[in-house]
Motif scaffolding. Structure first.
Motif, PDB file in Angstrom:
ATOM      1  N   TRP A 265       0.771  -1.240   0.000  1.00  0.00           N
ATOM      2  CA  TRP A 265       0.000   0.000   0.000  1.00  0.00           C
ATOM      3  C   TRP A 265       0.803   1.290   0.000  1.00  0.00           C
ATOM      4  N   TYR A 269      -0.474   4.710  -1.583  1.00  0.00           N
ATOM      5  CA  TYR A 269      -0.698   5.833  -0.674  1.00  0.00           C
ATOM      6  C   TYR A 269       0.052   7.075  -1.149  1.00  0.00           C
ATOM      7  N   GLN A 273      -2.685   9.695  -2.088  1.00  0.00           N
ATOM      8  CA  GLN A 273      -2.906  10.563  -0.944  1.00  0.00           C
ATOM      9  C   GLN A 273      -1.907  11.710  -0.856  1.00  0.00           C
ATOM     10  N   THR A 397      -6.359  -3.884   4.966  1.00  0.00           N
ATOM     11  CA  THR A 397      -6.171  -2.468   4.650  1.00  0.00           C
ATOM     12  C   THR A 397      -7.083  -2.044   3.502  1.00  0.00           C
ATOM     13  N   VAL A 401     -10.030   0.838   3.699  1.00  0.00           N
ATOM     14  CA  VAL A 401     -10.057   1.996   2.804  1.00  0.00           C
ATOM     15  C   VAL A 401     -11.358   2.034   2.016  1.00  0.00           C
ATOM     16  N   GLU A 407     -11.203   7.850   1.563  1.00  0.00           N
ATOM     17  CA  GLU A 407      -9.966   7.078   1.501  1.00  0.00           C
ATOM     18  C   GLU A 407      -8.995   7.502   2.594  1.00  0.00           C
ATOM     19  N   THR A 408      -8.946   8.806   2.850  1.00  0.00           N
ATOM     20  CA  THR A 408      -8.039   9.313   3.882  1.00  0.00           C
ATOM     21  C   THR A 408      -8.384   8.723   5.243  1.00  0.00           C
ATOM     22  N   TYR A 411      -7.219   5.058   5.354  1.00  0.00           N
ATOM     23  CA  TYR A 411      -5.780   4.910   5.599  1.00  0.00           C
ATOM     24  C   TYR A 411      -5.431   5.261   7.047  1.00  0.00           C
TER      25      TYR A 411
END
Length: 461
Positions: A265, A269, A273, A397, A401, A407-408, A411
């Motif tokens: 991930w 990420y 992100q 994970t 998500v 999504e934030t 995570y």
């Protein structure tokens, strides 16, 4: 002109210094091949994460499905590590490593023949089965060339091959993925594995510190019963349930939790992100691997020096492995709340780099407690137990998500859960790892060898 030490006199037995010179050279050559072996292994692990974004876009799959594909790598990973560990006393390390690397090359074929979720899963399952015993059995093979008390640097270099593999492969594989499509990265890894298989038969050999192979031949009639008892060692159950081995498993569990999270991930990420390009993300991943490599190369060598100065194994390599996982967990807990920029990058380096210190150290403490004849089997169990997070962390994970409001938020939840597990594992490892205490009861020979390590220069060091 003096005769070269590389050549023994014709028609005579090799001189002791000639034999030792040849043994030393072979030991370091084996180490180089094992480092390359580990580099390939971790490049295989990293490639799916590096290709994740274009792969998900092309196949139209969500994060939960991608997490399932990533987790499938570990479906047989721990089981194969356990099984091969028990057979390691009967099969040469040379043959085991060759078989593993050959399967790595074959495992890339399904995704190249048909790019779909089932073929991806099939390839990752086969690859995981072949890589499950890689770390423990290559370490076992390495320990046949380096004696107790001088294994810190070789262990660090072996595990360092993992960090070096990621550091080198991340930019190269990303370049292939961006410029030639994500399938090209899988082709490259298949060819590299095949090349290693061609070289290893000419280099690989079992070393003089085999333990289980030598114990029978070295018995003397008068001492036969005592040596047989020492060779067999305590029951496997006693070896696996003592505090040092259990604590080592916990430190490995916490470290592999972070490793599974980052492999699957971290590239995603960074791109989704932190708005990085694939190339920038691969640079960060390489930087994290360099941090791991520096720690791996410096810490265990420092541990060896401490032991030669009389520092206890608990202080030298017991507490540090738990502390490394604890520090990484704390950094991961802070990561979602960092404002960005250099602070966030520093926390990423600590969270996904510091934990690697635990991996060579938990083998060192385990080897101190476990007699040589049992080492392969116990290493197999330790590897199987310590690597279990890979079986569910990527999928868990992805689910977090996908199911979160954003999504934030997903995570953040995944990072906080991971940080909590790592912190608990680190604290328990610090509390339970006591190599001298457990070795006195389970492996007196290991205690004696450790005490003598600083008094004479062993072969291959």
């Amino acid at each position: 002109m003096p005769r070269s030490t590389d050549t023994a006199p014709a028609g005579s037995s090799p001189r002791p210094e000639y034999v030792q010179h040849r043994t030393e050279r072979r030991a370091w050559l084996i180490l180089v091949m094992i480092v390359v072996f580990m580099m390939i292994s971790y490049a295989d692990k990293a490639v799916l994460g590096l290709a994740a974004v274009p792969l998900m876009e092309e196949l139209g799959i969500g994060k939960s499905t991608y997490g399932l594909i990533s987790s499938s790598f570990y479906l047989l990973f721990s089981l194969s590590g356990l099984v091969v560990g028990f057979f390691s006393a009967r099969v040469s390390s040379r043959a085991l490593l060759l078989a593993m690397a050959a399967l790595w090359a074959v495992a890339q074929l399904p995704v190249l023949l048909m790019a779909a979720v089932p073929s991806l899963i099939a390839g990752r399952v086969l690859l995981g089965m072949a890589e499950g015993p890689a770390a423990s059995m290559s370490m076992h093979a390495l320990y046949k060339w380096f004696p107790i008390g001088r294994r810190g640097l070789p262990s660090a270099l072996q595990i360092g091959g993992a960090a070096l593999g990621t550091a080198v492969s991340a930019p190269l594989l990303t370049w292939l993925i961006v410029d030639h499509g994500w399938r090209s990265a899988f082709v490259a890894l298949m060819l590299v594995s095949a090349a290693w298989c061609l070289v290893w038969p000419f280099v690989g050999k079992d070393g003089p510190f085999g333990g289980e192979r030598k114990s029978v031949g070295e018995r003397k009639p008068v001492e036969g019963a005592g040596r047989s008892l020492r060779a067999a060692g305590p029951p496997l159950r006693a070896l696996l349930t003592n505090g040092t081995v259990a604590g080592g498993i916990l430190s490995a569990f916490g470290s592999h939790w972070a490793l599974a999270l980052s492999s699957a991930w971290l590239p995603v990420y960074l791109q989704t992100q932190m708005d990085m390009t694939a190339t920038d993300a691969s640079t960060v991943i390489s930087g994290v691997s360099v941090v791991s490599l520096v720690l791996l190369l410096s810490m265990p060598a420092y541990v060896d020096r401490l032991k030669r100065r009389g520092v206890s194994s608990r202080r030298a390599d017991g507490i540090p492995q738990g502390a490394a996982v604890l520090v990484a967990g704390c950094a991961l807990a802070l990561l979602p709340f960092a404002g960005g920029g250099s602070v966030q990058l520093l926390l990423i380096a600590m969270a996904f780099g510091c934990h690697a210190v635990a991996l060579p150290l938990h083998y060192l403490t385990t080897a101190t407690v476990v007699p040589d004849a049992r080492r392969g089997a116990v290493f197999g169990v330790v590897a199987a137990s310590g690597t279990l997070p890979g079986l569910f962390v990527p999928y868990l994970t992805g689910r977090l998500v996908d199911n979160a409001a954003t999504e934030t938020a997903g995570y953040t939840a995944a990072f906080l859960l991971s940080a909590g597990v790592m912190a608990v594992c680190g604290l328990l490892a610090i509390a339970t790892i006591r190599p001298e205490r457990d070795a006195r009861r389970l492996n007196p020979a290991g205690v004696a060898a450790t005490r003598q390590a600083g008094m004479s220069k062993p072969v291959a060091q």
